[in-house]
Design an enzyme around this catalytic site. Structure first.
Site, mmCIF file in Angstrom:
data_model
loop_
_atom_site.group_PDB
_atom_site.id
_atom_site.type_symbol
_atom_site.label_atom_id
_atom_site.label_comp_id
_atom_site.label_asym_id
_atom_site.label_seq_id
_atom_site.Cartn_x
_atom_site.Cartn_y
_atom_site.Cartn_z
ATOM 1 N N ARG A 29 0.838 -1.210 0.000
ATOM 2 C CA ARG A 29 0.000 0.000 0.000
ATOM 3 C C ARG A 29 0.872 1.259 0.000
ATOM 4 O O ARG A 29 0.475 2.296 -0.520
ATOM 5 C CB ARG A 29 -0.967 0.013 1.197
ATOM 6 C CG ARG A 29 -1.825 1.289 1.249
ATOM 7 C CD ARG A 29 -3.051 1.146 2.121
ATOM 8 N NE ARG A 29 -2.735 0.702 3.473
ATOM 9 C CZ ARG A 29 -2.227 1.487 4.427
ATOM 10 N NH1 ARG A 29 -2.000 2.762 4.189
ATOM 11 N NH2 ARG A 29 -1.966 1.000 5.617
ATOM 12 N N TYR A 82 -15.361 15.280 -17.459
ATOM 13 C CA TYR A 82 -15.810 13.887 -17.301
ATOM 14 C C TYR A 82 -16.848 13.795 -16.172
ATOM 15 O O TYR A 82 -16.683 14.416 -15.116
ATOM 16 C CB TYR A 82 -14.571 13.042 -16.982
ATOM 17 C CG TYR A 82 -14.847 11.597 -16.720
ATOM 18 C CD1 TYR A 82 -15.207 10.744 -17.756
ATOM 19 C CD2 TYR A 82 -14.755 11.075 -15.433
ATOM 20 C CE1 TYR A 82 -15.462 9.413 -17.518
ATOM 21 C CE2 TYR A 82 -15.007 9.737 -15.186
ATOM 22 C CZ TYR A 82 -15.370 8.912 -16.236
ATOM 23 O OH TYR A 82 -15.617 7.596 -15.991
ATOM 24 N N ASP A 154 -6.361 16.948 -16.908
ATOM 25 C CA ASP A 154 -6.676 15.560 -17.223
ATOM 26 C C ASP A 154 -6.306 15.344 -18.693
ATOM 27 O O ASP A 154 -6.936 15.909 -19.589
ATOM 28 C CB ASP A 154 -8.173 15.314 -16.965
ATOM 29 C CG ASP A 154 -8.597 13.874 -17.235
ATOM 30 O OD1 ASP A 154 -7.930 13.187 -18.042
ATOM 31 O OD2 ASP A 154 -9.619 13.440 -16.659
ATOM 32 N N LYS A 179 -7.767 3.859 -19.830
ATOM 33 C CA LYS A 179 -8.029 4.174 -21.246
ATOM 34 C C LYS A 179 -6.775 3.896 -22.083
ATOM 35 O O LYS A 179 -6.349 2.769 -22.145
ATOM 36 C CB LYS A 179 -8.512 5.621 -21.345
ATOM 37 C CG LYS A 179 -9.593 5.995 -20.312
ATOM 38 C CD LYS A 179 -10.920 5.282 -20.523
ATOM 39 C CE LYS A 179 -11.853 5.419 -19.317
ATOM 40 N NZ LYS A 179 -12.090 6.767 -18.852
HETATM 41 C C1 LIG Z 1 -12.499 7.401 -17.592
HETATM 42 C C2 LIG Z 1 -12.079 8.790 -17.291
HETATM 43 C C3 LIG Z 1 -11.803 9.207 -15.972
HETATM 44 C C4 LIG Z 1 -11.988 8.287 -14.785
HETATM 45 O O1 LIG Z 1 -11.119 7.216 -14.840
HETATM 46 P P1 LIG Z 1 -11.401 5.797 -14.109
HETATM 47 O O2 LIG Z 1 -10.196 5.010 -14.459
HETATM 48 O O3 LIG Z 1 -12.685 5.260 -14.653
HETATM 49 O O4 LIG Z 1 -11.513 6.078 -12.656
HETATM 50 C C5 LIG Z 1 -11.378 10.501 -15.774
HETATM 51 N N1 LIG Z 1 -11.237 11.363 -16.799
HETATM 52 C C6 LIG Z 1 -11.502 11.012 -18.074
HETATM 53 C C7 LIG Z 1 -11.342 12.009 -19.162
HETATM 54 C C8 LIG Z 1 -11.924 9.719 -18.365
HETATM 55 O O5 LIG Z 1 -12.209 9.369 -19.639
#
Ligand SMILES: *Cc1c(COP(=O)(O)O)cnc(C)c1O
Length: 354
Positions: A29, A82, A154, A179
């Site tokens: 952790r 998001y 992001d 992603k």
């Molecule tokens: C999917 C996504 C998130 C969240 O990510 P998780 O891995 O599902 O927690 C945040 N920002 C964007 C732009 C995303 O496409």
């Protein structure tokens, strides 16, 4: 792979070495070689000194935000973010006593007028979902610097293959590694990168809040990272080809695909508003091998229906302001042959024509 919850020691002196700073690993952790590899790998691609891997994109955002703000502070965030991030900001952070204002990132005056004495953080995405607006990061970052705000971007949709926000001056960059970084729709993970001070603060949050990633998931995401550039190269080409093809069809209301994003192309997502000339249910039923999924960025081409997934709970007035209509489809391009992809969409579109 260090698939272990803890590390063992040969005697007490050996264990003491961890606390003296001579040994890196004690308990997974806190840190683990596989999760460190992922954090560091993404940091290198983004041109940042440090990175930390987390259990999801959401926990990377949470750790990054809490490294900068605490009770009583204020965040300015894009109104076009998001859905999960919106929920975190609008509801969860509020319960921690952190306030968030949502503004249009197009409008620098609106951002400036929203800044208060307790504003600490400016939060935005590099390319927005699902309409793929490319934010002007250089001007957002310079405005933030002028007001001594920390910027957090992001970069999930763009990836460092297209945009490197840290090199443009952003303080923190986050990824949902679920992603493109993972790239195979088989891992949920997040990564946060930035300078040493901020990442060390964020890492404390990850440890104390238990936002750590499992070694196996980190290993999978690192394996994905090795092919990020070749996947992106192919997926971006396929997206450009599909966008060009769809734009020839005058019965389609609108094709969303940005231009001049980077020298490596314009991204691997295409959104299309089929408008009034197509039956949307028939379109989704006619996609054959292209699957309907609530995610993106895998090596297979997939589609999403924002109206009934990511934007389901967004009030109709805001949805229509943003352009989330009944005919809107978000397409995530995979690595298949462009001709096969175009053929599949061509057939679905022809079948759905009213
Ligand atoms: C999917 C996504 C998130 C969240 O990510 P998780 O891995 O599902 O927690 C945040 N920002 C964007 C732009 C995303 O496409």
């Amino acid at each position: 792979m260090y698939q272990t919850s803890a590390f063992s020691f040969k005697d007490l002196d050996d264990m003491e070495d961890f606390y003296r700073g001579n040994k890196e690993y004690l308990y997974t952790r806190f840190s683990n070689p596989n999760t460190d590899d992922l954090g560091q790998g993404v940091a290198e691609l983004e041109g940042a000194p440090k990175g930390v891997a987390t259990s999801s994109g959401m926990s990377a955002i949470l750790a990054g935000v809490l490294a900068v703000v605490s009770h009583g502070d204020h965040i300015i965030a894009s109104e076009d973010i998001y859905g999960g991030t919106y929920q975190l900001f609008a509801h969860e952070l509020k319960e921690f006593g952190i306030e968030v204002s949502f503004v249009s990132m197009n409008n620098l005056d609106e951002i400036e007028n929203t800044i208060r004495v307790n504003t600490k953080l400016l939060y935005s995405e590099s390319i927005t979902n699902p309409l793929l607006r490319v934010e002007n990061l250089a001007s957002l970052i310079s405005l933030a610097k002028k007001h001594k705000l920390t910027t957090m971007i992001d970069n999930t949709f763009a990836t460092p293959y297209l945009i490197k926000p840290f090199e443009l001056g952003a303080d923190l960059v986050i990824h949902s590694a679920t992603k493109y970084i993972g790239g195979h729709s088989d891992v949920t993970a997040g990564v946060l990168v930035g300078n040493e001070t901020l990442i060390s603060k964020a890492k404390t949050k990850v440890v104390n809040l238990g936002c750590n990633l499992s070694p196996f998931e980190a290993w999978l995401a690192c394996r994905g990272l090795k092919t990020l550039a070749v996947r992106m190269e192919r997926q971006v080409k396929n997206a450009q080809a599909l966008a060009d093809f769809l734009r020839q069809n005058t019965a389609i209301k609108r094709v969303y695909y940005p231009e001049s994003v980077s020298e490596n192309g314009n991204g691997a997502i295409v959104s299309v508003d089929l408008g009034e000339n197509y039956d949307i249910d028939v379109f989704f039923k006619s996609l054959q091998w292209i699957r309907i999924v609530p995610t993106l960025a895998g090596v297979e081409s997939t589609v999403t229906y924002p109206l009934r997934t990511s934007h389901r709970t967004v009030p109709e007035a805001i949805r229509s302001k943003l352009g989330i209509t009944r005919g809107l489809v978000r397409i995530s391009l995979g690595i298949e042959d462009a001709e096969d992809i175009i053929d599949a969409f061509d057939k679905a579109i022809k079948t759905a024509k009213l």
